[in-house]
Each structure stands twice: as C-alpha cells, then as structure tokens.
Design a protein around this motif. Structure first.
Motif, short mmCIF file in Angstrom:
data_model
loop_
_atom_site.label_atom_id
_atom_site.label_comp_id
_atom_site.label_asym_id
_atom_site.label_seq_id
_atom_site.Cartn_x
_atom_site.Cartn_y
_atom_site.Cartn_z
N LEU A 104 0.84 -1.20 0.00
CA LEU A 104 0.00 0.00 0.00
C LEU A 104 0.88 1.25 0.00
O LEU A 104 1.89 1.29 0.70
N LEU A 116 1.38 3.87 1.53
CA LEU A 116 1.09 4.64 2.75
C LEU A 116 1.88 5.94 2.82
O LEU A 116 1.39 6.94 3.33
N PHE A 166 -6.90 4.68 -0.14
CA PHE A 166 -6.31 3.34 -0.20
C PHE A 166 -7.33 2.31 -0.70
O PHE A 166 -6.97 1.36 -1.39
N TYR A 201 -7.29 2.68 -4.35
CA TYR A 201 -6.05 2.09 -4.86
C TYR A 201 -6.20 0.57 -4.98
O TYR A 201 -5.77 -0.03 -5.97
#
Length: 254
Positions: A54, A56, A69, A72
């Motif tokens: 991810l 982040l 996210f 995504y």
C-alpha cells in the motif's frame, strides 16, 4: 519475501500460488512479512495469495486517507483482472478492506478481518510517537502482542525508522486520524458480504468488544477467538489462524 516482489506499473506486490485470489492488506506499521504464515499455507490449498504494497507514504498528504487506499485497492484488482476476490486485512488493512467492500461490493466474494480498525482503536497513546526514544517505541511495539517476544528487533527497528522519518511520521498521523474519522458503524448493517472475524482475546489495540460489535453489526459474520493473542493473530498464532480461516472458507464454499 522482498525478493519475490513484482513491480508492474504503479503496483508493487507479492503473488504466490494459483486459484481463488486472497488479497491481503497490511496495517499501518505492518509489513508484508507479517503474513508469511498465510503466504506459505494457502497456495498449497488451492488459493492465490496476493499482497499489494500500500502506498502509505508515497501519496500526497491531502490524499492520504482510508478512502484513497480503498480506491487504490480497486485499481489494483482491476489491473490484475480478478473477477472476485477474498479480502483479508489486519488493523488498518482491515479498515481498508471494510471500506472497499462497502464501495465495491461486486468485487468482494468474502471478507476476513483481524484486529481491524473501523469502529474503535486504542491508538498508540496520546504521547505516540516519540521520535528518537527507542525504548518507548520498543515498549509500544511489544504491547501489540500478547507475547512481547514476537516484537523482534527487526520489527521494532522498522517502527522506529518509520516514526524517526518526519515525512513518514506526518503521514502516519494523517492516516490514523483518517481512520478515526471514518467510523463505519452506520455502514456495517448494510454490508451483506460473508465475513470471517478472527480476533485475539488479549488485543489491547482493538479490544475484544470491538470484534463483538463487528459481529453484531455485520449481517453475515462469524467470529472466532484466538487465546493468548494480541493484535496480530496471523503473526502470533499462524497455524491456528490458518486453520480457522481455511475451515471457514471450506464451510462457506469459497
């Protein structure tokens, strides 16, 4: 684990095995290696295990949120061409999985959450994170587990490196705030996706009553407890975690 990562387009991910895809979402402080037990077990039983990294810390600060996210994740699943997936998330990863299930129900065949945020989380405390205080970070990392020995030096070093990096620290706090803002209590009763909840009985980050609330609010959820276990059941008790999850998947014909 690092050696097996693939890079395609904007996605970096691990992929093992063939069969129904189990897409795994790691937590805020958790790496892909947290799921080594799952990655080793399920490809032997007819599943493809996929763990996207991810973004982040690479999103712009304004876009750093649980919702971004989840989008995504949808882009990744579309990119890979999967029809339906089983989502498995721990901590923040569970929250992202829950939100993705709400936003894109047609994408998710089944949902698995463990130590998930989304209703309540006892964050690392008001004083967290103290930059430069290794012993404080070590204690906080140990508190995540029932057995403090699970917080190896490698894990503590990784957390310490994250909170010592100003950019990562700012993003970490932004994600944590986004998770608290994005409470899903009102959404859960409308989410009919079959859900498996596996929870540590000694989780201090998301205490056991959180798991009970998830089960109560989700229309089709089964709850399983792991004794002497903190916030990351798949790390502390990988064999038991895999057996519980596999039995549930077989019971539900996934």
């Amino acid at each position: 684990m690092k050696n097996n990562l693939r890079q395609e387009g904007k996605f970096t991910y691990l992929e093992q095995g063939e069969g129904t895809p189990i897409v795994i979402l790691h937590g805020l402080m958790g790496g892909l290696s947290n799921f080594d037990g799952v990655t080793e077990y399920f490809p032997k039983h007819g599943y493809k295990v996929v763990i996207p990294e991810l973004p982040l810390y690479s999103m712009s600060l304004l876009k750093t949120s649980v919702q971004t996210f989840a989008k995504y994740l949808k882009e990744f699943v579309d990119f890979k061409g999967y029809d339906k997936v089983i989502l498995l998330g721990n901590s923040l990863g569970g929250h992202i999985a829950l939100l993705a299930t709400k936003l894109y129900p047609e994408m998710v065949e089944a949902l698995v959450i463990t130590g998930s945020s989304g209703l309540y989380e006892n964050s690392m405390g008001e004083s967290y994170p103290r930059r430069g205080d290794y012993e404080f970070i070590k204690k906080k990392a140990q508190d995540v587990f029932y057995d403090p020995e699970v917080a190896t030096k490698e894990i503590v070093d990784e957390v310490y490196e994250t909170v010592s990096d100003r950019n990562k620290l700012v993003k970490t706090l932004a994600i944590a705030k986004s998770a608290i803002r994005h409470n899903m209590a009102k959404d859960l009763p409308k989410m009919k996706t079959p859900t498996c909840i596996i929870w540590g009985k000694d989780d201090h980050v998301t205490p056991p009553e959180v798991a009970e609330d998830f089960q109560r609010l989700l229309p089709d959820a089964d709850l399983y407890w792991v004794d002497k276990c903190g916030h990351a059941a798949m790390m502390e008790h990988p064999i038991e975690f895999n057996e519980l999850l596999h039995a549930w998947l077989k019971k539900r014909n996934f």
